[in-house]
Scaffold this motif. Structure first.
Motif, mmCIF file in Angstrom:
data_model
loop_
_atom_site.group_PDB
_atom_site.id
_atom_site.type_symbol
_atom_site.label_atom_id
_atom_site.label_comp_id
_atom_site.label_asym_id
_atom_site.label_seq_id
_atom_site.Cartn_x
_atom_site.Cartn_y
_atom_site.Cartn_z
ATOM 1 N N SER A 183 0.831 -1.208 0.000
ATOM 2 C CA SER A 183 0.000 0.000 0.000
ATOM 3 C C SER A 183 0.856 1.245 0.000
ATOM 4 C CB SER A 183 -0.933 -0.003 1.215
ATOM 5 O OG SER A 183 -1.900 -1.007 1.095
ATOM 6 N N GLN A 184 1.954 1.188 0.722
ATOM 7 C CA GLN A 184 2.925 2.279 0.706
ATOM 8 C C GLN A 184 4.298 1.686 0.458
ATOM 9 O OE1 GLN A 184 2.073 4.224 4.544
ATOM 10 N NE2 GLN A 184 1.244 5.935 3.377
ATOM 11 N N GLN A 185 4.922 2.160 -0.592
ATOM 12 C CA GLN A 185 6.187 1.561 -1.019
ATOM 13 C C GLN A 185 7.043 2.643 -1.665
ATOM 14 O OE1 GLN A 185 5.840 -2.450 -2.674
ATOM 15 N NE2 GLN A 185 7.108 -1.821 -4.403
ATOM 16 N N ALA A 186 8.343 2.530 -1.482
ATOM 17 C CA ALA A 186 9.245 3.529 -2.050
ATOM 18 C C ALA A 186 9.304 3.400 -3.570
ATOM 19 C CB ALA A 186 10.641 3.366 -1.456
ATOM 20 N N LEU A 187 9.321 4.535 -4.229
ATOM 21 C CA LEU A 187 9.475 4.568 -5.681
ATOM 22 C C LEU A 187 10.954 4.671 -6.034
ATOM 23 C CD1 LEU A 187 6.579 7.033 -6.622
ATOM 24 C CD2 LEU A 187 6.652 4.571 -7.068
ATOM 25 N N PRO A 188 11.344 4.199 -7.218
ATOM 26 C CA PRO A 188 12.757 4.313 -7.622
ATOM 27 C C PRO A 188 13.144 5.761 -7.870
ATOM 28 C CG PRO A 188 11.406 3.456 -9.407
ATOM 29 C CD PRO A 188 10.529 3.483 -8.208
ATOM 30 N N GLU A 189 14.465 5.997 -7.932
ATOM 31 C CA GLU A 189 14.952 7.358 -8.194
ATOM 32 C C GLU A 189 14.474 7.861 -9.549
ATOM 33 O OE1 GLU A 189 19.123 7.773 -7.760
ATOM 34 O OE2 GLU A 189 19.190 6.909 -5.745
ATOM 35 N N ASP A 190 14.250 9.167 -9.604
ATOM 36 C CA ASP A 190 13.792 9.830 -10.834
ATOM 37 C C ASP A 190 12.477 9.248 -11.341
ATOM 38 O OD1 ASP A 190 15.972 11.589 -10.952
ATOM 39 O OD2 ASP A 190 17.210 10.055 -11.904
ATOM 40 N N SER A 191 11.614 8.866 -10.423
ATOM 41 C CA SER A 191 10.297 8.379 -10.813
ATOM 42 C C SER A 191 9.472 9.527 -11.381
ATOM 43 C CB SER A 191 9.576 7.774 -9.601
ATOM 44 O OG SER A 191 9.348 8.773 -8.622
ATOM 45 N N ALA A 192 8.412 9.171 -12.074
ATOM 46 C CA ALA A 192 7.542 10.199 -12.666
ATOM 47 C C ALA A 192 6.936 11.080 -11.577
ATOM 48 C CB ALA A 192 6.438 9.527 -13.480
ATOM 49 N N SER A 193 6.605 10.488 -10.437
ATOM 50 C CA SER A 193 6.016 11.266 -9.349
ATOM 51 C C SER A 193 7.029 12.263 -8.786
ATOM 52 C CB SER A 193 5.547 10.327 -8.235
ATOM 53 O OG SER A 193 4.492 9.510 -8.681
ATOM 54 N N GLU A 194 8.268 11.820 -8.645
ATOM 55 C CA GLU A 194 9.301 12.719 -8.132
ATOM 56 C C GLU A 194 9.512 13.894 -9.083
ATOM 57 O OE1 GLU A 194 13.945 12.599 -6.537
ATOM 58 O OE2 GLU A 194 13.009 10.800 -7.366
ATOM 59 N N LYS A 195 9.569 13.611 -10.371
ATOM 60 C CA LYS A 195 9.747 14.679 -11.354
ATOM 61 C C LYS A 195 8.571 15.647 -11.343
ATOM 62 C CE LYS A 195 12.537 11.836 -14.480
ATOM 63 N NZ LYS A 195 12.562 11.123 -15.787
ATOM 64 N N ASP A 197 4.070 5.661 -12.749
ATOM 65 C CA ASP A 197 4.979 4.893 -11.884
ATOM 66 C C ASP A 197 4.449 3.490 -11.652
ATOM 67 O OD1 ASP A 197 6.965 6.807 -11.503
ATOM 68 O OD2 ASP A 197 5.816 7.815 -9.940
ATOM 69 N N ARG A 198 3.152 3.367 -11.478
ATOM 70 C CA ARG A 198 2.558 2.050 -11.287
ATOM 71 C C ARG A 198 2.729 1.186 -12.533
ATOM 72 N NH1 ARG A 198 -3.129 3.838 -8.234
ATOM 73 N NH2 ARG A 198 -2.256 3.996 -6.117
ATOM 74 N N GLN A 199 2.600 1.783 -13.685
ATOM 75 C CA GLN A 199 2.832 1.054 -14.931
ATOM 76 C C GLN A 199 4.293 0.612 -15.029
ATOM 77 O OE1 GLN A 199 1.609 3.653 -18.105
ATOM 78 N NE2 GLN A 199 -0.526 3.721 -17.414
ATOM 79 N N SER A 200 5.200 1.498 -14.620
ATOM 80 C CA SER A 200 6.623 1.167 -14.670
ATOM 81 C C SER A 200 6.966 0.014 -13.728
ATOM 82 C CB SER A 200 7.464 2.400 -14.295
ATOM 83 O OG SER A 200 7.271 3.439 -15.234
#
Length: 813
Positions: free
Chosen positions: A299-311, A481-484
Motif C-alpha cells: 500500500s505504501q512503497q518507495a518509488l525508484p529514483e527519478d520516478s515520474a512522481s518525483e519529477k 509509476d505504477r505502470q513502470s
C-alpha cells in the motif's frame, strides 16, 4: 557402507542442512545478534498477555482470565501454556533449536521435503519444492506483520498431507502416527481458519484416492484407512483437548457466535459478511503470483529514483522534504483490498514449473492438485466471486466464523510447489521421449502467454485504485509509476522463466547434467524469492528488543502507575485496535479478533457514541464525566489522550469495583436492555433481563457498601457491609462458563446485569465475596491432553521402528 551413505543418507543430510543454513543466513541478525523483528501483531499480543506472563512468573500458575482487554476476557484466547504440555519442547527439538518464529520456515521446508519424497520425487527436486514453499512472500509478509501462528499452521500442512499420503500408500501405521503428530502441532497454534482450509484440502486429496480405490475394487480398504486417519486426527485433537474445548465453549459468546442483536446485522450466527470479506483478493490480482508488482506492491512503497512522481513534484515546486516523504511512502498499490503489506508472490520459476506440472504430472495428482489450487483461489477472491463465496458463507458449516479470506492463498502457495515438483520429476523421467520436448515447449508458450495476458489485462484498467484526492498532474505521474513497476517486474519474471526454460532445454537435449541443471534452477529460485522478499523484510526490519522501545513507559503511563488501586483506562487514540495500554493497565479497549459479542455490541451501540460525545465536549472545555455513564460502570478512572503527563484525565465519577444500585429496571430483551443502558444512571440504576432465568425472577434492590480486598487475574475477593439484602453490581464482564461466586462460603448464582456485567444478590450483614474463574471444560481435560501427547509421541516412535524393520526386510528379500 560408503555406497549407502552417499546414496541414502547424504542427499537427505544436505537437504536438511540447506534448509537450516538458508534460514540462519537470511535471519542472521536474529540468530547471531539477538535482534528481533518489529512485528506489530506480536507487540499487540505482548501487550495483551503481559498480565498473564507476570502472573505466571510470580506464582508459577497459569491464569485463565485476564482483565487487561475489553474489560476482561478468557486468557486461553490470548496465551496458554498448560503444565505438562510437551509440544514446545518437541518443536524445539524438531527445529534444531532455531528461535521462534523463524523456526517455522525450517520446519515447513523439512515437512514439504518429506511430503515430496513420499510422492517418489528425487531429493534434489524435492529440495527445490521445499525452498519455494517456505520462501514465498505470503510467509515473509506474515512474519513481518507478526502472524506467527498462521505461518506455523501453514508450514504444518505438508506434514499433515504426508501422513495421509503414507497411510494410503501401504504405510498405514506410520501415516496415521504422522497425521496425529501434525494435527497435534497445528491445533496447538490455534489458527482454526488455516486448519479449516487444510481439512478442505485433505478431503479433496481423499476424493482422489477414493476414485483410485474404487477402480481397483478396494473400497473396504479405503474405508479402513479413512477410519484410521480420522482416529489419528482425533488423537491429535485430544492432545489439545483442554485448549480446544475451552475455545469451543467460548465461541458462542464471541463475535463469531450467534448475534445478541440480530436486527442490527444480516448474519445472526457468525461474522458480518462485509467484515468477513473485507480482505478479498482481486481476481485479476491473482497475477501477483507470477509478477510481484503487478498491482503496485505494498500500500505504501518507495518509488525508484527519478520516478515520474518525483519529477512531477519537483516541477510543481514541492518542498524537498515533502517530495522525499511522498516518494518513500508512495501509494503504489492499486488493488481493491483496504491495504496490503505486499503482494502474494509464489515465484515466477515455480509458476512455470506449475504449468509444467499440469502438463506432465500423473493424471490423478494433476487433477486433484489443480482442482484444489483453483478452489483455494476462488476462496481467496471472496466478495469478488460473491455468488460462490457468499453461498459457502451461508451454508458451509463453520465457514462464517472466519475473516480475511485472502488467507486461502497460503494453501495455494502450498499446492503450487507440490504440483510443480511432480511435473518436473515426471518430465525428467520421460526426458528420453520425443513428445517430452514438444510438451515442454508448449509449457513455455503457455507461461509466456499467461504473462502477456496479464500485462494486456492490466493496461486495460486505469491504474488509479487507492489514489483519490490527488491533483490530476500527480495522479497522472503516479499512474505512470505504477505502470513502470508492473513492466519492470514483468521483464524480471520473464528473465527467470527464460533462464529456467534454457536450463531445462539444455537438460532435455543432454547438454547439461540433470543434477547441475536442477541445482542451477534452485539457485535462480532463491535469488528470485530473495530479491522480492527483501523489499518487505530486510535489515531495517530487525532491531534490538522492539518490546523495550514500544512499551517504554511514557510520562502519561508513569502518572497513572502512581495509582495502585483497581481501575480501567480508556485510551481514546484508536482504543479498540491497540493493546499497548493493556501492557500496564486494565483497558477498556484492546486488540483481538474474537472479542466477546456483548462487548462488541456495547462498543458499537453505546461506548463509541458516548466516547465521541465526551471528546467533543472536552475539546470545548467541558469535561462532562457524568455523561459517560457506561464508561463509569466499567470503572474507567483514567482517560488517556496522549503520551505526556498532561494527557491524563482523572474521572471522578467512575463507579469503582462494585456498588449497590437503588433501582432495578426489568427488561425483556437484549435490544431493550442496550437501548436503556445508553441513558442509564449506572450508579443508582441497573437493568436485569429476567428472561435469562428459567423462573423469570426479579431481583431486589439492596443497600450497603462493598470494597475490593484482593485481586488476581482469575480471582477477586470483596468485603461488604450489607444494610439491606439485594443486588450488588460488579464492574466485571459477565461470562457464564467458568466464573463462580462464593458468598460467605457458599456458592451463589451470578446474574447478568447492565447487559454484560456481573451481579450478586447479597444477604444482610458482613459478607465476604470471592469470585474465581475455574472453567470445568479446561480443568477436567488437562490430564487427558498431557497423556494424549505422550501417546502420540510413543505411537510415532513405534511407527518409525516398524517401518524401518519392514524396509530392511524388503532389502534382504
Amino acid at each position: 557402507m560408503d555406497f549407502k551413505f552417499k546414496e541414502v543418507i547424504l542427499p537427505h543430510f544436505l537437504a536438511i542442512l540447506s534448509f537450516y543454513l538458508i534460514v540462519v543466513i537470511y535471519f542472521s541478525p536474529v540468530v547471531f545478534e539477538g535482534e528481533m523483528m518489529f512485528q506489530t501483531d506480536i507487540l499487540q499480543w505482548e501487550g495483551s498477555a503481559k498480565e498473564l506472563l507476570d502472573h505466571r512468573e510470580s506464582t508459577g500458575e497459569e491464569a485463565l482470565w485476564t482483565n487487561r482487554m475489553f474489560g476482561g476476557m478468557p486468557a486461553y484466547l490470548i496465551h496458554l501454556d498448560p503444565k505438562g504440555d510437551i509440544t514446545n519442547t518437541l518443536i524445539k527439538i524438531l527445529t534444531l533449536g532455531l528461535p521462534h518464529p523463524i523456526s517455522a520456515l525450517f520446519f515447513g521446508m523439512t515437512a514439504m521435503y518429506l511430503l515430496l519424497l513420499g510422492f517418489r520425487i528425487r531429493p534434489i527436486v524435492a529440495v527445490l519444492g521445499a525452498w519455494a514453499f517456505a520462501f514465498n512472500t505470503f510467509n515473509f509478509l506474515s512474519l513481518e506483520a507478526g502472524h506467527n501462528a498462521k505461518i506455523w499452521s501453514v508450514c504444518l500442512i505438508p506434514l499433515i498431507l504426508a501422513g495421509v499420503h503414507l497411510a494410503f500408500h501401504k504405510k498405514k501405521l506410520l501415516g496415521v502416527a504422522v497425521t496425529a503428530l501434525a494435527v497435534l502441532l497445528q491445533l496447538k497454534f490455534n489458527h482454526l481458519q488455516i486448519t479449516y482450509y487444510t481439512l478442505i484440502m485433505v478431503v479433496g486429496y481423499g476424493i482422489g484416492q477414493l476414485v483410485v480405490y474404487y477402480k481397483e475394487n478396494r473400497i473396504l480398504e479405503f474405508s479402513k484407512i479413512t477410519v484410521m486417519l480420522l482416529a489419528g486426527a482425533i488423537l491429535g485433537g485430544m492432545g489439545n483437548l483442554a485448549r480446544l474445548t475451552s475455545v469451543l465453549e467460548y465461541s458462542p459468546y464471541s463475535i463469531r457466535g450467534e448475534s445478541n442483536l440480530p436486527e442490527t446485522g444480516e448474519n445472526d450466527t457468525g461474522l458480518d459478511k462485509d467484515y468477513a470479506f473485507s480482505w478479498s483478493n482481486g481476481i485479476v490480482e491473482t497475477f501477483t503470483l507470477v509478477i510481484p508488482n503487478y498491482y503496485g506492491g505494498a500500500s505504501q512503497q518507495a518509488l525508484p529514483e527519478d520516478s515520474a512522481s518525483e519529477k512531477a513534484l519537483r516541477s510543481q515546486g514541492a518542498d524537498p522534504a515533502q517530495t522525499n516523504q511522498f516518494i518513500q511512502n508512495a501509494p503504489t498499490y492499486w488493488g481493491n483490498q483496504p491495504f496490503t503489506g505486499g503482494p502474494i508472490y509464489g515465484g515466477a520459476i515455480m509458476i512455470f514449473l506449475f504449468v509444467l506440472g499440469i502438463l506432465f504430472a500423473p493424471p490423478l495428482y494433476r487433477n486433484v492438485f489443480l482442482a484444489l489450487t483453483l478452489l483455494s483461489l476462488m476462496l481467496s477472491w471472496g466478495k469478488n466471486l460473491a455468488w460462490f463465496n457468499y453461498t459457502l458463507f451461508d451454508y458451509l458449516p463453520g465457514y462464517n466464523k472466519f475473516r480475511a479470506v485472502s488467507m486461502a492463498l497460503g494453501v495455494t502457495l502450498f499446492l503450487i510447489p507440490v504440483l510443480g515438483a511432480l511435473g518436473l520429476e515426471n518430465m525428467l523421467q520421460k526426458s528420453q521421449l520425443p513428445s517430452t520436448k514438444k510438451t515442454f515447449l508448449k509449457g513455455v508458450a503457455i507461461t509466456a502467454g499467461l504473462i502477456i495476458l496479464a500485462v494486456l489485462v492490466a493496461f486495460g484498467l486505469n491504474f488509479q485504485g487507492n489514489a483519490t484526492g490527488y491533483p490530476e498532474w500527480l495522479l497522472s505521474a503516479l499512474k505512470e509509476d505504477r505502470q513502470s513497476l508492473l513492466l519492470s517486474d514483468t521483464f524480471r519474471s520473464l528473465f527467470f522463466i527464460g533462464a529456467t526454460a534454457v536450463l531445462i532445454g539444455l537438460l532435455l537435449y543432454k547438454k547439461l547434467k540433470t543434477e547441475w541443471a536442477i541445482l542451477a534452477i534452485g539457485l535462480l529460485l532463491l535469488v528470485d524469492l530473495y530479491g522480492v522478499n527483501r523489499r518487505y523484510l530486510n535489515q531495517e526490519s530487525f532491531t534490538q528488543n522492539p518490546s523495550e522501545q514500544h512499551f517504554a513507559a511514557t510520562p502519561a503511563d508513569q502518572k497513572i502507575m502512581q495509582d495502585e488501586g483497581y481501575f480501567r483506562v480508556l485510551n481514546i487514540q484508536n482504543p479498540f485496535n491497540e493493546a499497548r495500554t493493556s501492557y500496564y493497565f486494565n483497558s477498556i479497549g484492546g486488540y483481538h479478533g474474537a472479542k466477546m459479542s456483548r462487548y462488541q455490541d456495547l462498543i458499537e451501540r453505546v461506548l463509541t457514541p458516548e466516547m465521541n460525545n465526551f471528546i467533543q465536549k472536552a475539546q470545548e472545555g467541558n469535561f462532562d464525566y457524568n455523561s459517560i455513564q457506561v464508561l463509569n460502570m466499567l470503572n474507567t478512572k483514567y482517560i488517556l489522550a496522549g503520551r505526556s503527563e498532561n494527557a491524563v484525565f482523572t474521572n471522578p465519577q467512575a463507579n469503582g469495583p462494585a456498588w449497590f444500585p437503588e433501582e432495578i429496571i426489568p427488561v425483556d430483551s437484549n435490544e431493550e436492555e442496550i437501548n436503556i443502558l445508553a441513558g442509564l444512571e449506572t450508579k443508582t440504576e441497573a437493568t436485569y433481563n429476567s428472561s435469562q432465568d428459567a423462573g423469570g425472577q426479579s431481583l431486589p434492590a439492596g443497600s450497603g457498601s462493598i470494597s475490593l480486598k484482593s485481586r488476581a487475574p482469575d480471582q477477586l475477593v470483596y468485603s461488604a457491609q450489607v444494610e439491606k439484602e439485594g443486588l450488588a453490581v460488579f464492574s466485571e464482564i459477565y461470562y457464564p462458563e467458568g466464573w463462580k461466586a462464593i458468598v460467605n462460603g457458599e456458592e451463589a448464582e451470578i446474574h447478568r446485569v447492565n447487559y454484560l456485567l456481573r451481579g450478586l444478590v447479597l444477604p444482610e450483614g458482613e459478607v465476604r465475596v470471592e469470585m474465581q474463574f475455574k472453567p470445568d471444560y479446561y480443568q477436567s481435560k488437562v490430564w487427558i491432553t498431557n497423556i494424549t501427547q505422550y501417546t502420540i509421541l510413543l505411537f510415532l516412535i513405534i511407527g518409525l521402528v516398524i517401518n524401518s524393520k519392514k524396509s530392511r526386510a524388503k532389502k534382504i528379500m
